[in-house]
Write a protein that holds these residues in place. Structure first.
Motif, PDB file in Angstrom:
ATOM      1  N   GLU A 109      -6.578  -8.013   8.247  1.00  0.00           N
ATOM      2  CA  GLU A 109      -7.877  -8.666   8.461  1.00  0.00           C
ATOM      3  C   GLU A 109      -8.640  -8.935   7.171  1.00  0.00           C
ATOM      4  O   GLU A 109      -9.331  -9.940   7.050  1.00  0.00           O
ATOM      5  CB  GLU A 109      -8.739  -7.801   9.392  1.00  0.00           C
ATOM      6  CG  GLU A 109      -8.192  -7.683  10.803  1.00  0.00           C
ATOM      7  CD  GLU A 109      -9.036  -6.763  11.660  1.00  0.00           C
ATOM      8  OE1 GLU A 109      -9.583  -7.253  12.664  1.00  0.00           O
ATOM      9  OE2 GLU A 109      -9.149  -5.571  11.331  1.00  0.00           O
ATOM     10  N   PHE A 110      -8.513  -8.024   6.175  1.00  0.00           N
ATOM     11  CA  PHE A 110      -9.425  -8.104   5.032  1.00  0.00           C
ATOM     12  C   PHE A 110      -8.720  -8.354   3.699  1.00  0.00           C
ATOM     13  O   PHE A 110      -9.322  -8.201   2.652  1.00  0.00           O
ATOM     14  CB  PHE A 110     -10.232  -6.802   4.934  1.00  0.00           C
ATOM     15  CG  PHE A 110     -10.871  -6.405   6.236  1.00  0.00           C
ATOM     16  CD1 PHE A 110     -11.918  -7.142   6.766  1.00  0.00           C
ATOM     17  CD2 PHE A 110     -10.407  -5.311   6.940  1.00  0.00           C
ATOM     18  CE1 PHE A 110     -12.504  -6.795   7.968  1.00  0.00           C
ATOM     19  CE2 PHE A 110     -10.991  -4.948   8.153  1.00  0.00           C
ATOM     20  CZ  PHE A 110     -12.033  -5.697   8.672  1.00  0.00           C
ATOM     21  N   SER A 111      -7.439  -8.722   3.721  1.00  0.00           N
ATOM     22  CA  SER A 111      -6.722  -8.943   2.464  1.00  0.00           C
ATOM     23  C   SER A 111      -5.985 -10.274   2.516  1.00  0.00           C
ATOM     24  O   SER A 111      -6.146 -11.064   3.438  1.00  0.00           O
ATOM     25  CB  SER A 111      -5.738  -7.801   2.201  1.00  0.00           C
ATOM     26  OG  SER A 111      -4.623  -7.908   3.072  1.00  0.00           O
ATOM     27  N   GLU A 168      -1.394  -0.070   2.001  1.00  0.00           N
ATOM     28  CA  GLU A 168      -2.373   0.998   1.804  1.00  0.00           C
ATOM     29  C   GLU A 168      -3.755   0.447   2.126  1.00  0.00           C
ATOM     30  O   GLU A 168      -4.140  -0.623   1.620  1.00  0.00           O
ATOM     31  CB  GLU A 168      -2.332   1.485   0.358  1.00  0.00           C
ATOM     32  CG  GLU A 168      -3.043   2.804   0.122  1.00  0.00           C
ATOM     33  CD  GLU A 168      -2.183   4.019   0.425  1.00  0.00           C
ATOM     34  OE1 GLU A 168      -2.762   5.083   0.712  1.00  0.00           O
ATOM     35  OE2 GLU A 168      -0.942   3.898   0.394  1.00  0.00           O
ATOM     36  N   ASP A 169      -4.516   1.154   2.984  1.00  0.00           N
ATOM     37  CA  ASP A 169      -5.862   0.699   3.344  1.00  0.00           C
ATOM     38  C   ASP A 169      -6.711   0.461   2.092  1.00  0.00           C
ATOM     39  O   ASP A 169      -6.688   1.246   1.138  1.00  0.00           O
ATOM     40  CB  ASP A 169      -6.558   1.750   4.216  1.00  0.00           C
ATOM     41  CG  ASP A 169      -5.981   1.794   5.619  1.00  0.00           C
ATOM     42  OD1 ASP A 169      -5.128   0.950   5.931  1.00  0.00           O
ATOM     43  OD2 ASP A 169      -6.378   2.680   6.399  1.00  0.00           O
ATOM     44  N   GLY A 170      -7.466  -0.637   2.118  1.00  0.00           N
ATOM     45  CA  GLY A 170      -8.368  -0.932   1.014  1.00  0.00           C
ATOM     46  C   GLY A 170      -7.717  -1.656  -0.145  1.00  0.00           C
ATOM     47  O   GLY A 170      -8.403  -2.076  -1.083  1.00  0.00           O
ATOM     48  N   GLN A 171      -6.396  -1.820  -0.094  1.00  0.00           N
ATOM     49  CA  GLN A 171      -5.690  -2.530  -1.161  1.00  0.00           C
ATOM     50  C   GLN A 171      -5.517  -3.999  -0.778  1.00  0.00           C
ATOM     51  O   GLN A 171      -5.548  -4.358   0.385  1.00  0.00           O
ATOM     52  CB  GLN A 171      -4.322  -1.895  -1.414  1.00  0.00           C
ATOM     53  CG  GLN A 171      -4.383  -0.444  -1.824  1.00  0.00           C
ATOM     54  CD  GLN A 171      -5.097  -0.238  -3.147  1.00  0.00           C
ATOM     55  OE1 GLN A 171      -4.851  -0.963  -4.108  1.00  0.00           O
ATOM     56  NE2 GLN A 171      -5.995   0.737  -3.186  1.00  0.00           N
ATOM     57  N   ASP A 172      -5.307  -4.840  -1.779  1.00  0.00           N
ATOM     58  CA  ASP A 172      -5.120  -6.266  -1.541  1.00  0.00           C
ATOM     59  C   ASP A 172      -3.674  -6.674  -1.790  1.00  0.00           C
ATOM     60  O   ASP A 172      -3.377  -7.834  -2.036  1.00  0.00           O
ATOM     61  CB  ASP A 172      -6.051  -7.079  -2.444  1.00  0.00           C
ATOM     62  CG  ASP A 172      -6.265  -8.493  -1.911  1.00  0.00           C
ATOM     63  OD1 ASP A 172      -6.253  -8.669  -0.676  1.00  0.00           O
ATOM     64  OD2 ASP A 172      -6.419  -9.418  -2.720  1.00  0.00           O
ATOM     65  N   SER A 173      -2.777  -5.688  -1.738  1.00  0.00           N
ATOM     66  CA  SER A 173      -1.367  -5.979  -1.984  1.00  0.00           C
ATOM     67  C   SER A 173      -0.500  -5.143  -1.055  1.00  0.00           C
ATOM     68  O   SER A 173      -0.998  -4.231  -0.375  1.00  0.00           O
ATOM     69  CB  SER A 173      -1.004  -5.686  -3.443  1.00  0.00           C
ATOM     70  OG  SER A 173      -1.219  -4.323  -3.735  1.00  0.00           O
ATOM     71  N   PHE A 174       0.780  -5.442  -1.018  1.00  0.00           N
ATOM     72  CA  PHE A 174       1.712  -4.738  -0.154  1.00  0.00           C
ATOM     73  C   PHE A 174       3.073  -4.703  -0.826  1.00  0.00           C
ATOM     74  O   PHE A 174       3.317  -5.394  -1.831  1.00  0.00           O
ATOM     75  CB  PHE A 174       1.809  -5.433   1.206  1.00  0.00           C
ATOM     76  CG  PHE A 174       2.206  -6.877   1.107  1.00  0.00           C
ATOM     77  CD1 PHE A 174       3.540  -7.256   1.159  1.00  0.00           C
ATOM     78  CD2 PHE A 174       1.255  -7.867   0.943  1.00  0.00           C
ATOM     79  CE1 PHE A 174       3.911  -8.588   1.050  1.00  0.00           C
ATOM     80  CE2 PHE A 174       1.625  -9.213   0.828  1.00  0.00           C
ATOM     81  CZ  PHE A 174       2.952  -9.567   0.887  1.00  0.00           C
ATOM     82  N   LYS A 175       3.985  -3.921  -0.264  1.00  0.00           N
ATOM     83  CA  LYS A 175       5.327  -3.810  -0.822  1.00  0.00           C
ATOM     84  C   LYS A 175       6.341  -3.997   0.291  1.00  0.00           C
ATOM     85  O   LYS A 175       6.232  -3.390   1.347  1.00  0.00           O
ATOM     86  CB  LYS A 175       5.507  -2.437  -1.480  1.00  0.00           C
ATOM     87  CG  LYS A 175       6.916  -2.217  -2.051  1.00  0.00           C
ATOM     88  CD  LYS A 175       7.049  -0.808  -2.605  1.00  0.00           C
ATOM     89  CE  LYS A 175       8.473  -0.552  -3.099  1.00  0.00           C
ATOM     90  NZ  LYS A 175       8.639   0.836  -3.582  1.00  0.00           N
TER      91      LYS A 175
END
Length: 340
Positions: free
Chosen positions: A229-231, A247-254
């Protein structure tokens, strides 16, 4: 014998005229076939309700139209039968003209009121939600209303509607679950886990979103898309045996590949450790067996413990671990003490 007025004062008839659909069309066409003698009155009432000109083949005179309007007003209590006398008086010719205008206005208002009554009778049923919960150390499997199969891991919950809508199948997960989704291309299957939305059609996948701020979506078969929702995670598509870590609050993923047993072995009774540190081992043991583990003289040594245990007791697992990591343990009901 049915009259035009009978139809015009029937809310279901008015509902069909103004908002026809397949179900109502089928009902009224069957009704006309069963009642052929009322056919002319039926179609005449329909024309009046639609507010358009009468069909020529019906040969309805202006006097007939006036009589119908008057009868409607008489039945509704708006005027009495003495109004008929006005129509036959030349002296009151203009009065009758104004009466017809008034009658049309009252008819329109009455028709609107009937439509509101019909709509008010269609009650919106509140959505009934179902919640499945597992306690610490408990696992369960169950089916959803659409045929999807769910395995719910320890200390987790899944909330879903008693009946899915016609456009989407939405569930909300807290904890960890494995899904075998029943394919329905017209209704995507969506899982909300924290702020992540995972969308699938006919697919099997695992989602883990436990007490930490990390959410892992792991795909086994088919394909899924993941959005947050927020990234900037929007419709990120996974292929089989790929997992997405967020990870919550992060703007990236793996995104990476995974060993199926390490991710979904739990649903088949397999407790799997894969290069886990001490905290990860303790967390898995507590969740799996529903116990609390206390550490004495905690070692500074870094753990990278790997192992697989299929349907084994806590005592068997700890005994195996103790030979490798050199510790003693004591089990007292739901309390476990590990001493290094």
């Amino acid at each position: 014998m049915y009259t035009k007025e009978d139809f015009l004062l029937d809310p279901e008839f008015i509902k069909w005229v103004k908002n026809p659909n397949k179900e109502l069309d089928l009902y009224w066409s069957n009704w006309v076939e069963v009642n052929p003698g009322a056919k002319s009155q039926f179609f005449l009432a329909r024309e009046i309700a639609l507010g358009i000109k009468f069909q020529e083949e019906l040969e309805v005179t202006q006097a007939e139209k006036d009589r119908i309007l008057t009868q409607i007003l008489i039945k509704s209590g708006s005027i009495d039968k003495r109004t008929e006398e006005i129509k036959n008086s030349r002296y009151n010719f203009f009065s009758w003209k104004w009466l017809k205008v008034a009658a049309m206005i009252v008819f329109a208002v009455s028709l609107g009121y009937l439509m509101l009554q019909v709509q008010s009778e269609i009650k919106i049923q509140p959505q009934v939600l179902v919640e499945k919960i597992t306690n610490v150390g408990e696992k369960r499997s169950f089916g959803l209303p659409d045929g999807t199969r769910v395995w719910l891991n320890s200390n987790s919950s899944l909330t879903y509607p008693e009946q899915f809508s016609d456009s989407v199948r939405m569930v909300e997960l807290v904890g960890e679950a494995f899904f075998e989704v029943y394919e329905d291309k017209a209704r995507p299957f969506k899982v909300k886990s924290r702020s992540l939305i995972t969308t699938a059609l006919g697919t099997s996948f695992n989602i883990k979103s436990t007490n930490s701020s990390k959410t892992v979506v792991a795909l086994v078969t088919g394909s899924v898309s993941v959005s947050e929702e927020f990234s900037n995670i929007k419709n990120q598509v996974l292929m089989p045996f790929q997992k997405l870590d967020f990870e919550d609050g992060q703007d990236s993923f793996k995104i990476s590949s995974f060993n199926p047993d390490s991710i979904i072995g739990w649903k088949d009774g397999k407790l799997v450790f894969e290069h886990d540190n001490l905290d990860q081992v303790i967390e898995k043991l507590e969740s799996w067996y529903g116990v609390q583990i206390n550490l004495n003289n905690r070692t500074a040594k870094k753990w990278k413990f790997s192992g697989e245990y299929a349907n084994q007791s806590l005592e068997v697992v700890l005994k195996s671990m103790s030979f490798i990591e050199d510790f003693k343990f004591e089990i007292n009901d739901k309390q476990v003490t590990i001493t290094f």
